[in-house]
Design a protein around this motif. Structure first.
Motif, PDB file in Angstrom:
ATOM      1  N   GLU A  15       0.790  -1.108   0.080  1.00 10.99           N
ATOM      2  CA  GLU A  15      -0.124  -0.046   0.029  1.00 10.99           C
ATOM      3  C   GLU A  15       0.856   1.279  -0.152  1.00 10.99           C
ATOM      4  N   ARG A  16       2.055   1.381   0.869  1.00 11.76           N
ATOM      5  CA  ARG A  16       2.686   2.422   0.978  1.00 11.76           C
ATOM      6  C   ARG A  16       3.603   2.691  -0.347  1.00 11.76           C
ATOM      7  N   ARG A  17       3.971   1.745  -1.160  1.00 14.31           N
ATOM      8  CA  ARG A  17       4.751   1.678  -2.189  1.00 14.31           C
ATOM      9  C   ARG A  17       3.601   2.274  -3.414  1.00 14.31           C
ATOM     10  N   ALA A  18       2.357   1.764  -3.492  1.00 12.23           N
ATOM     11  CA  ALA A  18       1.590   2.253  -4.658  1.00 12.23           C
ATOM     12  C   ALA A  18       1.315   3.802  -4.255  1.00 12.23           C
ATOM     13  N   GLU A  19       1.116   4.193  -3.038  1.00 15.01           N
ATOM     14  CA  GLU A  19       1.140   5.681  -2.818  1.00 15.01           C
ATOM     15  C   GLU A  19       2.013   6.455  -3.026  1.00 15.01           C
ATOM     16  N   SER A  20       3.425   5.860  -2.632  1.00 12.89           N
ATOM     17  CA  SER A  20       4.451   6.556  -3.126  1.00 12.89           C
ATOM     18  C   SER A  20       4.728   6.695  -4.620  1.00 12.89           C
ATOM     19  N   ILE A  21       4.135   5.823  -5.432  1.00 10.44           N
ATOM     20  CA  ILE A  21       4.495   5.844  -6.849  1.00 10.44           C
ATOM     21  C   ILE A  21       3.386   6.984  -7.386  1.00 10.44           C
ATOM     22  N   LEU A  22       2.341   7.069  -6.798  1.00  5.86           N
ATOM     23  CA  LEU A  22       1.379   8.062  -6.971  1.00  5.86           C
ATOM     24  C   LEU A  22       1.804   9.443  -6.793  1.00  5.86           C
ATOM     25  N   GLY A  23       2.321   9.430  -5.677  1.00  8.38           N
ATOM     26  CA  GLY A  23       3.008  10.814  -5.303  1.00  8.38           C
ATOM     27  C   GLY A  23       4.385  11.175  -6.311  1.00  8.38           C
ATOM     28  N   TYR A  25       4.535  10.684  -9.228  1.00  6.33           N
ATOM     29  CA  TYR A  25       4.333  10.986 -10.404  1.00  6.33           C
ATOM     30  C   TYR A  25       3.214  12.107 -10.544  1.00  6.33           C
ATOM     31  N   GLY A  26       3.021  12.835  -9.331  1.00  6.99           N
ATOM     32  CA  GLY A  26       1.963  13.775  -9.093  1.00  6.99           C
ATOM     33  C   GLY A  26       0.762  13.428  -9.199  1.00  6.99           C
ATOM     34  N   ILE A  27       0.188  12.136  -9.314  1.00  5.91           N
ATOM     35  CA  ILE A  27      -1.072  11.880  -9.620  1.00  5.91           C
ATOM     36  C   ILE A  27      -2.042  11.854  -8.100  1.00  5.91           C
ATOM     37  N   ILE A  37       1.496   6.235 -16.094  1.00  5.87           N
ATOM     38  CA  ILE A  37       2.708   5.757 -15.291  1.00  5.87           C
ATOM     39  C   ILE A  37       3.343   4.872 -16.224  1.00  5.87           C
ATOM     40  N   ALA A  38       2.738   4.328 -16.952  1.00  3.99           N
ATOM     41  CA  ALA A  38       3.658   3.270 -17.963  1.00  3.99           C
ATOM     42  C   ALA A  38       4.220   3.994 -18.866  1.00  3.99           C
ATOM     43  N   SER A  39       3.775   5.138 -19.373  1.00  7.39           N
ATOM     44  CA  SER A  39       4.285   6.092 -20.148  1.00  7.39           C
ATOM     45  C   SER A  39       5.497   6.661 -19.672  1.00  7.39           C
ATOM     46  N   ILE A  40       5.406   7.199 -18.590  1.00  4.09           N
ATOM     47  CA  ILE A  40       6.583   7.940 -17.852  1.00  4.09           C
ATOM     48  C   ILE A  40       7.785   7.050 -17.794  1.00  4.09           C
ATOM     49  N   GLU A  41       7.375   5.707 -17.411  1.00  5.39           N
ATOM     50  CA  GLU A  41       8.461   4.699 -16.943  1.00  5.39           C
ATOM     51  C   GLU A  41       8.872   3.963 -18.509  1.00  5.39           C
ATOM     52  N   SER A 124      -4.883  -2.470  -6.792  1.00  2.00           N
ATOM     53  CA  SER A 124      -6.121  -1.977  -6.045  1.00  2.00           C
ATOM     54  C   SER A 124      -5.762  -0.706  -5.471  1.00  2.00           C
ATOM     55  N   ALA A 125      -4.394  -0.404  -4.607  1.00  4.71           N
ATOM     56  CA  ALA A 125      -4.073   0.616  -3.833  1.00  4.71           C
ATOM     57  C   ALA A 125      -3.867   1.660  -4.949  1.00  4.71           C
ATOM     58  N   MET A 126      -3.390   1.467  -6.099  1.00  8.90           N
ATOM     59  CA  MET A 126      -3.056   2.302  -7.152  1.00  8.90           C
ATOM     60  C   MET A 126      -4.316   3.254  -7.662  1.00  8.90           C
ATOM     61  N   LEU A 127      -5.242   2.020  -7.882  1.00  9.75           N
ATOM     62  CA  LEU A 127      -6.435   2.644  -8.836  1.00  9.75           C
ATOM     63  C   LEU A 127      -7.450   3.131  -7.692  1.00  9.75           C
TER      64      LEU A 127
END
Length: 172
Positions: A15-23, A25-27, A37-41, A124-127
């Protein structure tokens, strides 16, 4: 030959990692589009036809090229979850892999069930980020209304609500 049992990443850490990824990339809003996210990566996302109808997607790393393949005939919400799931494999499992790598989702999920559980939790945590979900829940939105707002299936929303303790299994 002895089976190797991998340690499972705790749900809170996923959960923390998904939240970190959203943060990272400014989502901040919903619905979350995993294609961004896929495009940025620089991960190519492609439609595919799989021989095994139980396979919904895969992530492939060949050299420096990483691609996600999703089942062509799946509905848009299903593809979205599959892309997020494969991104889960990318962020949770693929970072330390050297060389070629292919991870199927679907028919081969029992080859490494911990990785599949983790990738599902990540998707789930990302979406359906916890903070947005709590707000929608407090507003009294129905499961269908929440699913539409987040751009996911009602089933995905139900599982997420159960996972976070908003619903019990008996309530769905």
């Amino acid at each position: 030959m002895e089976a190797v049992i991998e340690m499972r990443i705790p749900r809170e850490e996923v959960e923390r990692r998904a939240e970190s990824i959203l943060g990272r990339y400014g989502i901040k809003g919903i619905p979350v589009d995993p294609l961004v996210i896929a495009s940025i990566e620089k991960i190519a996302v492609k439609n595919a036809v799989f021989k095994d109808q139980n396979v919904s997607g895969l992530i492939s790393k060949q050299g420096n090229e990483i691609s996600i393949y999703v089942r062509n005939e799946d509905a848009a919400n299903r593809k979205k979850f599959t892309i997020a799931h494969e991104l889960g494999h990318f962020f949770l499992h693929l970072q330390e892999v050297d060389g070629d790598f292919v991870e199927f989702s679907g028919a081969h999920q029992y080859e490494n069930p911990n990785r599949e559980i983790e990738a599902n939790q990540f998707a789930s945590a990302m979406l359906m980020p916890r903070n947005h979900l709590e707000t929608a829940w407090q507003m009294g939105l129905s499961i269908d209304e929440m699913a539409k707002k987040f751009g996911v299936s009602a089933d995905s929303m139900k599982y997420r609500l159960v996972d976070l303790g908003f619903l019990s299994v008996g309530m769905i």
